[in-house]
Write a protein that holds these residues in place. Structure first.
Motif, mmCIF file in Angstrom:
data_model
loop_
_atom_site.group_PDB
_atom_site.id
_atom_site.type_symbol
_atom_site.label_atom_id
_atom_site.label_comp_id
_atom_site.label_asym_id
_atom_site.label_seq_id
_atom_site.Cartn_x
_atom_site.Cartn_y
_atom_site.Cartn_z
ATOM 1 N N LYS A 1 1.711 7.518 10.529
ATOM 2 C CA LYS A 1 1.624 6.987 11.725
ATOM 3 C C LYS A 1 2.110 6.110 11.875
ATOM 4 O O LYS A 1 1.053 5.054 10.595
ATOM 5 C CB LYS A 1 -0.244 7.568 12.152
ATOM 6 C CG LYS A 1 -0.597 7.207 13.495
ATOM 7 C CD LYS A 1 -2.337 7.553 13.254
ATOM 8 C CE LYS A 1 -3.229 7.009 14.867
ATOM 9 N NZ LYS A 1 -4.257 7.126 14.368
ATOM 10 N N GLU A 2 2.043 4.826 12.963
ATOM 11 C CA GLU A 2 2.244 3.581 12.769
ATOM 12 C C GLU A 2 1.251 3.101 12.064
ATOM 13 O O GLU A 2 0.196 3.121 12.700
ATOM 14 C CB GLU A 2 3.245 3.702 14.285
ATOM 15 C CG GLU A 2 4.502 4.294 14.895
ATOM 16 C CD GLU A 2 5.135 3.840 16.018
ATOM 17 O OE1 GLU A 2 4.070 2.817 16.636
ATOM 18 O OE2 GLU A 2 5.561 4.350 16.372
ATOM 19 N N ASN A 3 1.796 2.464 11.579
ATOM 20 C CA ASN A 3 0.624 1.415 10.648
ATOM 21 C C ASN A 3 -0.575 1.057 10.195
ATOM 22 O O ASN A 3 -2.013 0.662 9.954
ATOM 23 C CB ASN A 3 -0.224 0.557 12.454
ATOM 24 C CG ASN A 3 1.097 -0.237 13.071
ATOM 25 O OD1 ASN A 3 1.870 -1.497 13.086
ATOM 26 N ND2 ASN A 3 0.485 -0.060 14.516
ATOM 27 N N ALA A 4 0.495 2.788 9.806
ATOM 28 C CA ALA A 4 -0.377 3.868 8.747
ATOM 29 C C ALA A 4 -1.048 3.131 7.116
ATOM 30 O O ALA A 4 0.549 2.519 7.057
ATOM 31 C CB ALA A 4 -0.890 5.281 8.364
ATOM 32 N N GLU A 5 -1.747 3.012 6.476
ATOM 33 C CA GLU A 5 -1.453 2.753 5.179
ATOM 34 C C GLU A 5 -1.640 3.732 4.008
ATOM 35 O O GLU A 5 -2.762 4.520 3.520
ATOM 36 C CB GLU A 5 -2.738 1.677 4.782
ATOM 37 C CG GLU A 5 -2.637 0.509 5.679
ATOM 38 C CD GLU A 5 -4.047 -0.014 5.448
ATOM 39 O OE1 GLU A 5 -4.543 -0.746 3.723
ATOM 40 O OE2 GLU A 5 -4.978 -1.244 6.349
ATOM 41 N N PRO A 6 -0.424 3.979 3.769
ATOM 42 C CA PRO A 6 -0.730 5.633 3.041
ATOM 43 C C PRO A 6 -1.361 5.399 1.201
ATOM 44 O O PRO A 6 -1.527 6.484 0.637
ATOM 45 C CB PRO A 6 0.804 5.922 2.895
ATOM 46 C CG PRO A 6 1.329 4.880 3.747
ATOM 47 C CD PRO A 6 0.567 4.199 4.671
ATOM 48 N N SER A 7 -1.142 4.066 1.056
ATOM 49 C CA SER A 7 -1.626 3.513 0.138
ATOM 50 C C SER A 7 -3.023 4.268 0.029
ATOM 51 O O SER A 7 -3.284 4.434 -1.336
ATOM 52 C CB SER A 7 -1.417 2.393 -0.515
ATOM 53 O OG SER A 7 -2.326 1.078 0.417
ATOM 54 N N LYS A 8 -3.910 4.100 0.819
ATOM 55 C CA LYS A 8 -5.200 3.914 0.871
ATOM 56 C C LYS A 8 -5.477 5.917 0.834
ATOM 57 O O LYS A 8 -6.175 6.492 0.096
ATOM 58 C CB LYS A 8 -6.260 4.209 1.938
ATOM 59 C CG LYS A 8 -5.732 3.110 2.663
ATOM 60 C CD LYS A 8 -6.917 2.005 3.588
ATOM 61 C CE LYS A 8 -6.940 1.017 3.865
ATOM 62 N NZ LYS A 8 -7.744 0.716 4.890
ATOM 63 N N LEU A 9 -4.351 6.662 0.725
ATOM 64 C CA LEU A 9 -5.116 8.239 0.710
ATOM 65 C C LEU A 9 -3.913 8.347 -0.792
ATOM 66 O O LEU A 9 -4.635 9.308 -1.534
ATOM 67 C CB LEU A 9 -3.514 9.149 1.464
ATOM 68 C CG LEU A 9 -3.243 10.278 1.287
ATOM 69 C CD1 LEU A 9 -4.501 11.021 1.608
ATOM 70 C CD2 LEU A 9 -2.323 11.280 2.040
ATOM 71 N N GLY A 10 -3.468 7.285 -1.128
ATOM 72 C CA GLY A 10 -3.411 7.757 -2.623
ATOM 73 C C GLY A 10 -4.238 7.382 -3.767
ATOM 74 O O GLY A 10 -5.200 7.264 -4.458
ATOM 75 N N LEU A 11 -5.258 6.159 -2.736
ATOM 76 C CA LEU A 11 -6.834 6.204 -3.734
ATOM 77 C C LEU A 11 -7.476 6.970 -3.750
ATOM 78 O O LEU A 11 -8.270 7.442 -4.538
ATOM 79 C CB LEU A 11 -6.762 4.324 -2.971
ATOM 80 C CG LEU A 11 -8.207 3.857 -3.477
ATOM 81 C CD1 LEU A 11 -8.419 3.479 -4.749
ATOM 82 C CD2 LEU A 11 -8.667 2.647 -2.841
ATOM 83 N N LEU A 12 -7.292 7.592 -2.808
ATOM 84 C CA LEU A 12 -8.749 9.084 -2.355
ATOM 85 C C LEU A 12 -8.277 9.818 -3.503
ATOM 86 O O LEU A 12 -8.957 10.413 -4.293
ATOM 87 C CB LEU A 12 -8.076 9.431 -0.948
ATOM 88 C CG LEU A 12 -9.026 10.549 -0.525
ATOM 89 C CD1 LEU A 12 -9.700 10.639 0.457
ATOM 90 C CD2 LEU A 12 -8.638 11.810 -0.961
#
Length: 1001
Positions: free
Chosen positions: A301-312
């Motif tokens: 998704k545009e303007n999403a932060e994939p790093s937060k899924l990595g944090l999860l």
């Protein structure tokens, strides 16, 4: 006594006023204008006052003022206010929730809903705000459970209270309103952690949120209550009020709340809260849908932060982190890379780089995630078993950013590639995936550190890998050894030192593609190419073409005079050729008395694949559905070799046919649907057979739909092999391929013509098509053995009456004519290879991957279903039988299926199940029948497996009683006897070559 009864107030009425009706409807506005006493109209100043007001049946104005007071102070309680919040766990808040749920909601729910339409500050919104906490959810669940138990405890003799189901419906509606919203989790967490409490007191509150919402308690209680409401015909609400009872919708709600939690930035205060809630939600039975939602909202998704899924992922346990990451890889491959095939086009490289960018963003700074990618590439479960090469290229691009990880991938892949046990026991589909990983990693290592690849090519590991591959008994394993040997040697060696086996297979298209993987180099790119498929922009409507104008025949100029043409006797038409038109039959619809009932707008049968797809999508139109089903088998076969319509829309058409439901109870619905899918597989076997194999394990379909997939694969394989000829194939032939009627009579006699017309008739498919095929193959297998046994039981041939009579009639016949087995028809190697690579290998490889998966996955649950498992084994046996003894990959297919039949999970489920036992015996029978001429090789290569199969079949035979002639147990015992006799013959004949494998057995 009169002094004890003191009147509180006196109300005097005038006699002139007319008496009002005792029963009349009062609206909300009139109810609000009623005068109230001081006790009920007072505004509460504390939780105790609010509780007292609610307990004494307050009026509507008092109720609204009390709810407004409670909702006003629910946020102030966390700021040091003297009045605590109703959302904070306390005895007073528990009592308030209990009164609201058990007394206020049943009495005022209709008024609150009427007043709450279109207003955000209405009484309904105030009530929902007061109950939006774990305390409120628990209060609703306790009340639901109590009413459910009360409804169940009432005996049939006692009349059940009608208000129980009504109150259950009201509470379900209340629960859906309280839980509605994607920011619910943030409010619950803030209420649990607000105040000056130490972490020792807030930690149990947070854990209660995770347990209550992440567990299955809400789903189970709501589903049980919903069933009671439905059974009493009291379900007047729409689906919006019952979504907590649906596990899929509830899981998606949890996923959206987790996404909102990470988007708000609260993960810095409690980073483990979201991971724990996600771990609980993934165990509700819809982990794939949850992961797909998280991936779409947090990465794609545009303007999403994939790093937060990595944090999860980083706060999950190692095993769950592995499952989630592998599911993400599978989802990315299915959505973006599988349709690219071998990724040879120009559009494939940006997509592969974008997927690599998504993976790199997810595991950025997570060492455990990077090590999991290395394990995924080199693990025994296969680097994306059954997926395209695109996902392996994307993962390799991410791993190549660390030189040590890439060298580890190369060393592990090379050691595994040359292992003899791996070559002998691993599915060929898995070996192909690991061969691609080995070639890709060798190319990356050569570009980064050429000296490392040079040293590895001079080691004993490389020499043993090539020699073990070249000496493998299976043709496909040797082919992989050839292409890997030439591919890696082409990187390091120069000139005449390059390996060149001078084999045609390595110089063909597939061999050149494998060797070209060493030159592939992908980069970690941006995620922009991934946003296009998920764009929500409305599509422009396709321009509607005007219907073509009807062409008039050209008007010929009027000729004057007469034209006299003399015809010879040969050219003169015969009188018999002039056949008058028959009188048209009366139309049944036109005979209707009511002209309004006559339909003149009947849809026409589709003539294009896109039109067929449009008809299948129109699930609410009976005529379109019936026409599409009746036309699909013939139309797909007709368009298979003309143009690219079928190839371009095969996936979409197959998805519609597999998931199509019989909404209108169409006659022969299942047969027509299956024939349409068979036509697709026959038209595009290399594409559709692996697609159906993947759909059987990964698709979200019912047991009957999955069974139809297996039936389609089995019947399609037999048709491609030439054993069966579909009646739809003759009907799909173009008229241009047929001679005119007068000319055809010169070449066809009446008997042949009748046979042809009978063969072109469309016959329905029997529901037990695979069972009939299995029964026919079984009879062909047992009949010669039974005849031999009967001959042996009646004595020597010289004493038989039939033999003596033959010798009297024809003295030249000295020897008795022995019974011989009919010769097996030789099948072209191209067809046999197609069945092996496109039908057999994908289906058995995914089954073996499911055996090693966890018990909670969908594929694992499928293989423990006895019906599907028995049908699956019959399908594999039909593949073996259809491929025939002339296929080059028969040793590989035999080894894989034989070991699968002896697997502990398969044999354990067959205990006490005659249907599954019969399927296993039928598969053994098909293996022995096809390998009749190479039984020596089977005993030499799999001596231990042959002896183990004999012991198991002997145990099955001894455990069956039989005796019921024609019964299922008697048939299974006969089949076991036939398999046991054939195994014993092979063991007695070739026992010397089995000595080595039988040591320690």
């Amino acid at each position: 006594m009169d002094e004890l009864l003191t009147p509180v107030s006196t109300l005097r009425t005038s006699k002139k006023e007319p008496e009002a009706d005792l029963f009349r409807q009062v609206s909300v506005q009139e109810h609000q204008r009623k005068p109230e006493t001081k006790s009920t109209a007072s505004t509460p100043t504390s939780l105790e006052d609010a509780l007292e007001i609610l307990k004494h049946e307050p009026g509507y104005d008092s109720l609204i003022s009390t709810l407004r007071f409670l909702s006003k102070h629910q946020a102030q309680g966390s700021r040091g206010n003297a009045i605590p919040s109703i959302k904070q766990p306390s005895p007073q808040s528990a009592q308030l929730v209990q009164v609201l749920v058990s007394e206020i909601v049943p009495n005022y729910w209709a008024l609150l809903k009427e007043d709450g339409q279109g207003s955000k500050k209405s009484g309904l919104s105030l009530l929902v705000a007061c109950l939006q906490s774990i305390t409120g959810i628990n209060g609703i669940l306790i009340r639901l459970r109590a009413l459910t138990q009360e409804f169940k405890s009432e005996t049939s003799d006692k009349v059940k209270r009608p208000d129980v189901s009504l109150n259950l419906g009201i509470l379900l509606d209340l629960l859906s309103n309280v839980l509605r919203g994607d920011s619910w989790m943030m409010g619950a967490w803030k209420a649990a952690t607000s105040g000056q409490d130490d972490p020792g007191r807030t930690r149990p509150r947070v854990q209660e949120i995770i347990t209550t919402l992440g567990g299955g308690r809400i789903i189970s209680v709501a589903a049980e209550a919903h069933e009671i409401v439905k059974s009493n015909n009291a379900d007047k609400s729409n689906g919006d009020s019952t979504w907590p009872a649906d596990a899929l919708q509830y899981t998606n709600w949890l996923g959206r709340n987790i996404v909102a939690w990470y988007s708000s930035g609260l993960e810095s205060d409690s980073p483990k809260f979201g991971s724990d809630l996600f771990s609980k939600a993934s165990k509700l039975g819809h982990a794939d849908s949850l992961i797909k939602l998280m991936l779409a909202e947090m990465v794609l998704k545009e303007n999403a932060e994939p790093s937060k899924l990595g944090l999860l992922l980083s706060y999950l346990p190692q095993t769950e982190q592995c499952k989630v990451l592998f599911a993400i890889l599978k989802q990315l491959s299915a959505d973006y890379l599988d349709h690219l095939g071998r990724c040879e086009t120009e559009e494939s490289k940006p997509k592969v780089s974008a997927v690599a960018g998504a993976l790199g963003s997810i595991i950025a700074g997570n060492e455990s995630g990077r090590s999991l990618l290395v394990d995924w590439l080199t693990g025994s479960s296969g680097a994306g078993l059954g997926e395209g090469v695109g996902i392996r290229r994307a993962v390799m691009a991410v791993v190549s950013q660390q030189k040590d990880d890439m060298i580890a991938v190369l060393e592990k892949s090379l050691g595994q590639f040359g292992d003899q046990l791996y070559i002998k026991h691993s599915p060929i589909l898995q070996q192909e995936a690991h061969a691609q990983v080995l070639l890709l990693s060798a190319g990356y290592v050569f570009r980064q550190t050429p000296i490392k690849l040079n040293l590895l090519m001079r080691s004993s590991v490389w020499l043993n890998a090539v020699s073990n591959r070249l000496s493998a008994p299976h043709e496909r394993s040797r082919f992989l050894g050839l292409v890997v040997g030439e591919g890696l040697s082409g990187l390091v060696d120069k000139g005449d030192k390059k390996l060149d086996f001078k084999m045609d297979e390595t110089d063909e298209e597939e061999g050149r593609w494998y060797k070209g993987l060493t030159q592939v180099s992908d980069e970690v790119g941006t995620l922009e190419p991934l946003f296009k498929p998920h764009s929500t922009a409305p599509k422009k409507p396709a321009a509607v073409r005007p219907p073509p104008a009807s062409r008039r025949p050209p008007t010929q100029p009027q000729q004057t005079g007469f034209i006299i043409e003399e015809l010879s006797d040969e050219e003169a038409p015969e009188e018999d050729d002039i056949v008058p038109y028959a009188k048209p039959d009366s139309d049944e619809e036109d005979s209707d008395d009511d002209p309004t009932l006559i339909r003149r707008d009947k849809p026409k049968a589709p003539v294009y694949i896109r039109e067929l797809i449009r008809y299948l999508r129109d699930a609410d139109n009976y005529d379109h559905q019936k026409l599409a089903l009746a036309t699909a088998p013939t139309l797909i076969r007709r368009k298979a070799e003309y143009g690219t319509e079928v190839k371009e829309h095969a996936d979409e058409l197959a998805s519609l046919l597999v998931g199509l439901g019989d909404k209108f109870e169409i006659e022969e619905f299942d047969e027509l649907r299956v024939q349409g899918m068979i036509a697709l597989v026959v038209a595009q076997p290399k594409i559709m057979a692996p697609w159906f194999a993947k759909t059987f394990f990964d698709g979200d379909y019912s047991i009957s739909q999955r069974a139809s997939v297996l039936i389609v694969l089995g019947l399609s394989a037999r048709e491609l092999a030439g054993f069966d000829t579909s009646n739809y194939a003759a009907a799909a032939a173009f008229p241009s391929k047929a001679l005119p009627g007068r000319v055809e009579k010169l070449y066809l006699n009446p008997s042949t013509a009748s046979i042809k017309s009978a063969s072109s008739a469309l016959k329905p498919l029997p529901p037990n098509a695979l069972d009939d095929i299995a029964r026919s193959i079984t009879d062909d297998f047992l009949m010669p053995m039974a005849a031999t046994a009967a001959d042996a039981a009646t004595g020597p041939n010289a004493l038989k009456l039939s033999t003596f009579t033959e010798r009297l009639n024809d003295p030249t016949k000295v020897k008795h004519k022995t019974r011989t087995k009919p010769r097996v028809r030789t099948i072209l190697n191209t067809t046999a290879g197609l069945i092996s690579t496109s039908f057999f290998s994908p289906l058995i490889a995914r089954f073996q991957a499911a055996l090693h998966s966890s018990s909670s996955t969908r594929s694992r649950k499928l293989i423990v279903n006895p019906y599907l498992l028995s049908l699956y084994l019959k399908t594999l046996a039909i593949f073996i039988h259809a491929s025939g003894p002339s296929t080059l990959s028969l040793p590989q297919m035999t080894a894989e299926l034989w070991r699968l039949l002896l697997h502990t999970s398969v044999r354990a489920q067959a205990v006490g199940d005659l249907t599954l036992t019969r399927a296993i015996l039928f598969a053994f029978m098909a293996l022995l029948d096809v390998n009749e001429d190479r039984m020596r090789d089977v005993c030499a290569e799999m001596g231990r497996e042959v002896a183990e199969a004999q012991n198991w079949v002997a145990g099955v035979f001894a455990g069956l009683r039989g005796g019921d002639e024609g019964g299922e147990e008697e048939q299974v015992k006969m089949l076991a006897a036939g398999v046991l006799v054939r195994l014993q013959e092979g063991i007695e004949k070739y026992q010397l070559v089995m000595v080595g494998d039988l040591i320690g057995f």
